[in-house]
Design a protein around this motif. Structure first.
Motif, PDB file in Angstrom:
ATOM      1  N   ASN A 209       0.820  -1.216   0.000  1.00 30.09           N
ATOM      2  CA  ASN A 209       0.000   0.000   0.000  1.00 30.09           C
ATOM      3  C   ASN A 209       0.855   1.268   0.000  1.00 30.09           C
ATOM      4  N   ASP A 210       2.102   1.136  -0.456  1.00 31.38           N
ATOM      5  CA  ASP A 210       3.008   2.281  -0.500  1.00 31.38           C
ATOM      6  C   ASP A 210       3.219   2.734  -1.941  1.00 31.38           C
ATOM      7  N   VAL A 211       3.012   4.025  -2.194  1.00 28.73           N
ATOM      8  CA  VAL A 211       3.339   4.601  -3.499  1.00 28.73           C
ATOM      9  C   VAL A 211       4.838   4.898  -3.494  1.00 28.73           C
ATOM     10  N   ILE A 212       5.591   4.172  -4.332  1.00 25.98           N
ATOM     11  CA  ILE A 212       7.047   4.305  -4.341  1.00 25.98           C
ATOM     12  C   ILE A 212       7.499   5.422  -5.266  1.00 25.98           C
ATOM     13  N   GLY A 213       6.851   5.564  -6.401  1.00 27.54           N
ATOM     14  CA  GLY A 213       7.246   6.603  -7.341  1.00 27.54           C
ATOM     15  C   GLY A 213       6.268   6.699  -8.494  1.00 27.54           C
ATOM     16  N   ILE A 214       6.225   7.855  -9.135  1.00 30.02           N
ATOM     17  CA  ILE A 214       5.328   8.116 -10.253  1.00 30.02           C
ATOM     18  C   ILE A 214       6.156   8.494 -11.472  1.00 30.02           C
ATOM     19  N   VAL A 215       5.888   7.814 -12.593  1.00 24.19           N
ATOM     20  CA  VAL A 215       6.618   8.028 -13.835  1.00 24.19           C
ATOM     21  C   VAL A 215       5.714   8.749 -14.832  1.00 24.19           C
ATOM     22  N   ALA A 216       6.251   9.748 -15.520  1.00 26.81           N
ATOM     23  CA  ALA A 216       5.523  10.433 -16.593  1.00 26.81           C
ATOM     24  C   ALA A 216       5.856   9.766 -17.912  1.00 26.81           C
ATOM     25  N   TYR A 217       4.823   9.490 -18.717  1.00 24.20           N
ATOM     26  CA  TYR A 217       4.992   8.813 -20.008  1.00 24.20           C
ATOM     27  C   TYR A 217       4.587   9.735 -21.144  1.00 24.20           C
ATOM     28  N   GLU A 218       5.289   9.588 -22.256  1.00 22.23           N
ATOM     29  CA  GLU A 218       4.917  10.293 -23.480  1.00 22.23           C
ATOM     30  C   GLU A 218       4.908   9.285 -24.624  1.00 22.23           C
ATOM     31  N   PHE A 219       3.814   9.288 -25.412  1.00 22.79           N
ATOM     32  CA  PHE A 219       3.663   8.325 -26.489  1.00 22.79           C
ATOM     33  C   PHE A 219       4.029   8.944 -27.835  1.00 22.79           C
ATOM     34  N   GLY A 220       4.243   8.038 -28.813  1.00 20.62           N
ATOM     35  CA  GLY A 220       4.430   8.454 -30.184  1.00 20.62           C
ATOM     36  C   GLY A 220       3.091   8.860 -30.786  1.00 20.62           C
ATOM     37  N   PRO A 221       3.060   9.110 -32.082  1.00 25.38           N
ATOM     38  CA  PRO A 221       1.834   9.600 -32.725  1.00 25.38           C
ATOM     39  C   PRO A 221       0.718   8.569 -32.703  1.00 25.38           C
ATOM     40  N   PRO A 222      -0.551   9.035 -32.632  1.00 23.66           N
ATOM     41  CA  PRO A 222      -1.690   8.123 -32.691  1.00 23.66           C
ATOM     42  C   PRO A 222      -1.765   7.488 -34.083  1.00 23.66           C
ATOM     43  N   PRO A 223      -2.507   6.389 -34.228  1.00 19.37           N
ATOM     44  CA  PRO A 223      -3.549   5.902 -33.313  1.00 19.37           C
ATOM     45  C   PRO A 223      -3.058   4.903 -32.281  1.00 19.37           C
ATOM     46  N   LYS A 288      13.590  -0.146 -13.285  1.00 19.11           N
ATOM     47  CA  LYS A 288      14.936   0.334 -13.609  1.00 19.11           C
ATOM     48  C   LYS A 288      15.031   1.845 -13.385  1.00 19.11           C
ATOM     49  N   LEU A 289      14.000   2.585 -13.791  1.00 16.71           N
ATOM     50  CA  LEU A 289      14.010   4.035 -13.615  1.00 16.71           C
ATOM     51  C   LEU A 289      14.006   4.401 -12.134  1.00 16.71           C
ATOM     52  N   ILE A 290      13.205   3.675 -11.357  1.00 14.77           N
ATOM     53  CA  ILE A 290      13.111   3.953  -9.922  1.00 14.77           C
ATOM     54  C   ILE A 290      14.416   3.614  -9.215  1.00 14.77           C
ATOM     55  N   GLN A 291      15.071   2.546  -9.643  1.00 15.05           N
ATOM     56  CA  GLN A 291      16.350   2.195  -9.032  1.00 15.05           C
ATOM     57  C   GLN A 291      17.404   3.256  -9.340  1.00 15.05           C
ATOM     58  N   LEU A 292      17.438   3.745 -10.585  1.00 14.84           N
ATOM     59  CA  LEU A 292      18.393   4.787 -10.944  1.00 14.84           C
ATOM     60  C   LEU A 292      18.074   6.107 -10.245  1.00 14.84           C
ATOM     61  N   GLY A 293      16.778   6.418 -10.132  1.00 12.51           N
ATOM     62  CA  GLY A 293      16.383   7.704  -9.560  1.00 12.51           C
ATOM     63  C   GLY A 293      16.406   7.748  -8.051  1.00 12.51           C
ATOM     64  N   TYR A 294      15.941   6.660  -7.410  1.00 15.36           N
ATOM     65  CA  TYR A 294      15.799   6.658  -5.951  1.00 15.36           C
ATOM     66  C   TYR A 294      16.696   5.638  -5.244  1.00 15.36           C
ATOM     67  N   GLY A 295      17.341   4.741  -6.004  1.00 21.34           N
ATOM     68  CA  GLY A 295      18.161   3.729  -5.361  1.00 21.34           C
ATOM     69  C   GLY A 295      17.358   2.613  -4.717  1.00 21.34           C
ATOM     70  N   VAL A 296      16.098   2.458  -5.100  1.00 24.09           N
ATOM     71  CA  VAL A 296      15.237   1.403  -4.562  1.00 24.09           C
ATOM     72  C   VAL A 296      15.093   0.306  -5.616  1.00 24.09           C
ATOM     73  N   ASP A 297      15.507  -0.904  -5.285  1.00 20.36           N
ATOM     74  CA  ASP A 297      15.429  -2.034  -6.206  1.00 20.36           C
ATOM     75  C   ASP A 297      14.112  -2.769  -5.963  1.00 20.36           C
ATOM     76  N   LEU A 298      13.074  -2.394  -6.704  1.00 14.46           N
ATOM     77  CA  LEU A 298      11.741  -2.951  -6.470  1.00 14.46           C
ATOM     78  C   LEU A 298      11.681  -4.455  -6.720  1.00 14.46           C
ATOM     79  N   ILE A 299      12.434  -4.940  -7.701  1.00 17.40           N
ATOM     80  CA  ILE A 299      12.386  -6.371  -8.008  1.00 17.40           C
ATOM     81  C   ILE A 299      12.969  -7.179  -6.852  1.00 17.40           C
ATOM     82  N   THR A 300      14.100  -6.734  -6.316  1.00 16.20           N
ATOM     83  CA  THR A 300      14.686  -7.423  -5.160  1.00 16.20           C
ATOM     84  C   THR A 300      13.743  -7.374  -3.963  1.00 16.20           C
TER      85      THR A 300
END
Length: 408
Positions: A209-223, A288-300
């Motif tokens: 029940n812990d929010v560890i981090g929020i990632v912003a995403y950007e997509f390529g062109p639709p559809p 991977k992004l969270i580990q690089l950004g915060y040093g938290v290894d979620l998979i481990t």
């Protein structure tokens, strides 16, 4: 004393397969993959890992195989990096009295129609939606909701079969694709017709029940919805972060989740966050992004939970991470791809990965498989990380010879 083993039901051809194996090994565990086709995971042969061929859709067969393995190993835990078998993992864990997710909650969540019903009942903001069984339903519901709409399989992963339909021609074309035999269904064909909610996309990553981090995403062109760039941590105000975290926790409560990893996709609209999808698993590239950004290894930390040990989700440092996908602009045969080593040498570039080799066929499907590689940069600021990733990105080039009948 028997060797402690971690059972992985299937692997992952994307970004999380090998990291689960490596994390298990760092924890002193012997990883064993149970798969209907172990050959599909390149890292199993490359790392000389133990794998057993078994029908992973057959719970009894999995129970039998795990029972056989228990004669040799001390099975410390059972998990999977792949959502499609995660409910089965929960059933296996219950059978062998091991920590694991609630299989009923996972099954409800993986059915996107059932998921939306539960979210709506829990007062979680979601897009308008209808469930269609045939082309007539799709046409009727799209008219009712109003174009543009999103068409997606009610059960599926990785944005496979998901498309924005902006007019009646695109609607008919994608309906025919989904129902005409081209799309591979893992269950009976059912299509969700959804309102196209517009606004920046964010993915909240949770453990328990812990929010560890929020990632912003950007997509390529639709559809289609092919990831082009990710930023972690997402550039949010304190109020935006709080509101996304609040909606995320309400989503868990509505769906009966809260054990292990969850990632929640949402769009930020004029009215705030609207939940697009709740995935009861580890996100593809976000750990991977969270580990690089915060040093938290979620998979481990997930594996620690799986084997009954305490986890540690404390942030070790704070850096800004930018991920950029390499996405081809045409189908054909890859003649050559070059520049990966030069990009990796750029100061601040944390990782460069090229997924394809020369002479490989390139066929864009409009989903996560379209990515042929990526560049990740890390620095103290967003502007600096973006500049670094651009320098690395510009050093990579490739050539694709079109198929004779390919169209732009």
């Amino acid at each position: 004393m028997a060797r402690r083993a971690l059972i992985l039901v299937e692997g992952h051809r994307g970004s999380n397969g090998l990291p689960y194996v490596q994390a298990a090994q760092r924890l002193g565990l012997h990883p064993i993959t149970l798969s209907a086709d172990p050959v599909q995971y390149d890292y199993i042969a490359a790392e000389r890992l133990e794998a057993v061929r078994v029908d992973t859709d057959d719970l009894d067969a999995l129970i039998s195989e795990c029972s056989r393995l228990r004669e040799t190993y001390d099975i410390a835990g059972i998990t999977s990096p792949w959502e499609a078998v995660y409910a089965t993992v929960g059933k296996l864990c219950r059978h062998f009295s091991l920590p694991g997710p609630n299989p009923a909650s996972i099954e409800r969540c993986c059915d996107k129609f059932a998921q939306r019903q539960l979210l709506a009942e829990g007062g979680v903001p979601i897009p308008a939606y209808r469930l269609a069984a045939n082309a007539a339903d799709v046409e009727s519901f799209a008219a009712e909701i109003g174009l543009p709409v999103i068409l997606k399989p009610a059960v599926g992963v990785g944005s496979t079969g998901v498309r924005l339909c902006r007019d009646v021609e695109e609607l008919a074309e994608h309906t025919n694709y989904l129902l005409g035999g081209s799309h591979i269904w893992r269950s009976s064909p059912r299509i969700l017709v959804e309102d196209f909610v517009q606004g920046p996309l964010y993915v909240a990553n949770l453990m328990g029940n812990d929010v560890i981090g929020i990632v912003a995403y950007e997509f390529g062109p639709p559809p289609h919805f092919v990831t082009r760039e990710c930023i972690f941590p997402a550039p949010l105000t304190d109020d935006e972060y709080r509101r996304i975290a609040d909606v995320s926790l309400r989503s868990l409560q509505a769906l009966g989740l809260g054990w292990g990893p969850t990632n929640i996709e949402m769009r930020w609209t004029k009215l705030g966050p609207v939940v697009i999808e709740v995935n009861p698993r580890m996100a593809g590239g976000d750990p991977k992004l969270i580990q690089l950004g915060y040093g938290v290894d979620l998979i481990t930390e997930h594996i620690k939970l799986v084997i009954g040990e305490g986890w540690d989700l404390r942030t070790r440092h704070s850096q800004t991470v930018v991920y950029r996908s390499l996405v081809p602009d045409r189908d054909g045969i890859l003649d050559w791809i070059d520049g990966g080593s030069r990009a990796a040498a750029v100061p601040g570039v944390a990782e460069v990965k090229l997924h394809v080799k020369p002479n490989s066929p390139i066929v864009r499907r409009g989903d996560y498989q379209d990515c042929i590689g990526y560049v990740i940069a890390v620095s103290p600021s967003l502007a600096q990380s973006r500049a670094i990733v651009q320098r690395g990105f510009d050093l990579i080039s490739w050539s694709i010879t079109r198929f004779p009948t390919a169209r732009e």
